[in-house]
Design a protein around this motif. Structure first.
Motif, short mmCIF file in Angstrom:
data_model
loop_
_atom_site.label_atom_id
_atom_site.label_comp_id
_atom_site.label_asym_id
_atom_site.label_seq_id
_atom_site.Cartn_x
_atom_site.Cartn_y
_atom_site.Cartn_z
N UNK A 67 58.45 39.51 38.84
CA UNK A 67 57.85 39.57 40.17
C UNK A 67 56.76 40.61 40.32
N UNK A 68 56.92 41.76 39.68
CA UNK A 68 55.91 42.82 39.81
C UNK A 68 54.56 42.37 39.28
N UNK A 69 54.58 41.63 38.19
CA UNK A 69 53.34 41.18 37.58
C UNK A 69 52.64 40.07 38.33
N UNK A 70 53.34 39.40 39.23
CA UNK A 70 52.73 38.29 39.97
C UNK A 70 51.53 38.78 40.78
N UNK A 71 51.69 39.85 41.49
CA UNK A 71 50.60 40.39 42.29
C UNK A 71 49.45 40.89 41.44
N UNK A 72 49.79 41.53 40.31
CA UNK A 72 48.74 42.04 39.42
C UNK A 72 47.95 40.89 38.82
N UNK A 73 48.62 39.84 38.40
CA UNK A 73 47.92 38.68 37.84
C UNK A 73 47.05 38.01 38.89
N UNK A 74 47.54 37.92 40.11
CA UNK A 74 46.75 37.32 41.18
C UNK A 74 45.52 38.16 41.50
#
Length: 141
Positions: A67-74
């Protein structure tokens, strides 16, 4: 006369919006799985199978694990799109004039050009250095 009390209507609407929220979350997770370049094909297949077979468990496990990486990837994807858009604008502005542009009205005055350059600099379409060079060129002419 009143067979459907107000509280029941409120609860029905609440369940309806929760259902919509659930589908949005489910599609967001599936989209993130396919957009993530760090995941191998087997990992993508595993996440999709888990999310499709056991949706609640799969989505919550994905959010906990990745979940943490979802925002970074977006955010990275949005930056790449913004850079591509700015590059497109710069290339379009530098293209040679077409035949239709050759029959265009008389060129702008120096004041109009300086105003246009200041607007481009204010929006971040050109750098400060590019702005200064163009301004010096206009003032010399």
């Amino acid at each position: 006369m009143n067979n459907y009390p107000l509280l029941n209507a409120f609860l029905t609407m609440l369940w309806f919006f929760l259902w919509i929220l659930w589908f949005m979350l489910l599609f967001r997770v599936i989209a993130d799985v396919f957009r993530d370049d760090d995941l191998s094909g087997w990992a993508k297949a595993g996440w999709v199978i888990l999310v499709c077979v056991l949706p609640f468990l799969g989505v919550f496990a994905y959010l906990i694990a990745r979940g943490r990486g979802m925002g970074e990837r977006e955010a990275r994807r949005a930056q790449r799109q913004e850079q591509a858009f700015r590059q497109y604008i710069r290339e379009a502005a530098r293209e040679e004039p077409t035949a239709a542009a050759a029959t265009a009205p008389a060129p702008r005055s120096g004041v109009d050009e300086l105003e246009r350059l200041a607007g481009l600099r204010a929006h971040g379409d050109i750098s400060e250095d590019e702005y200064q060079r163009a301004k010096d060129h206009l003032l010399r002419v």
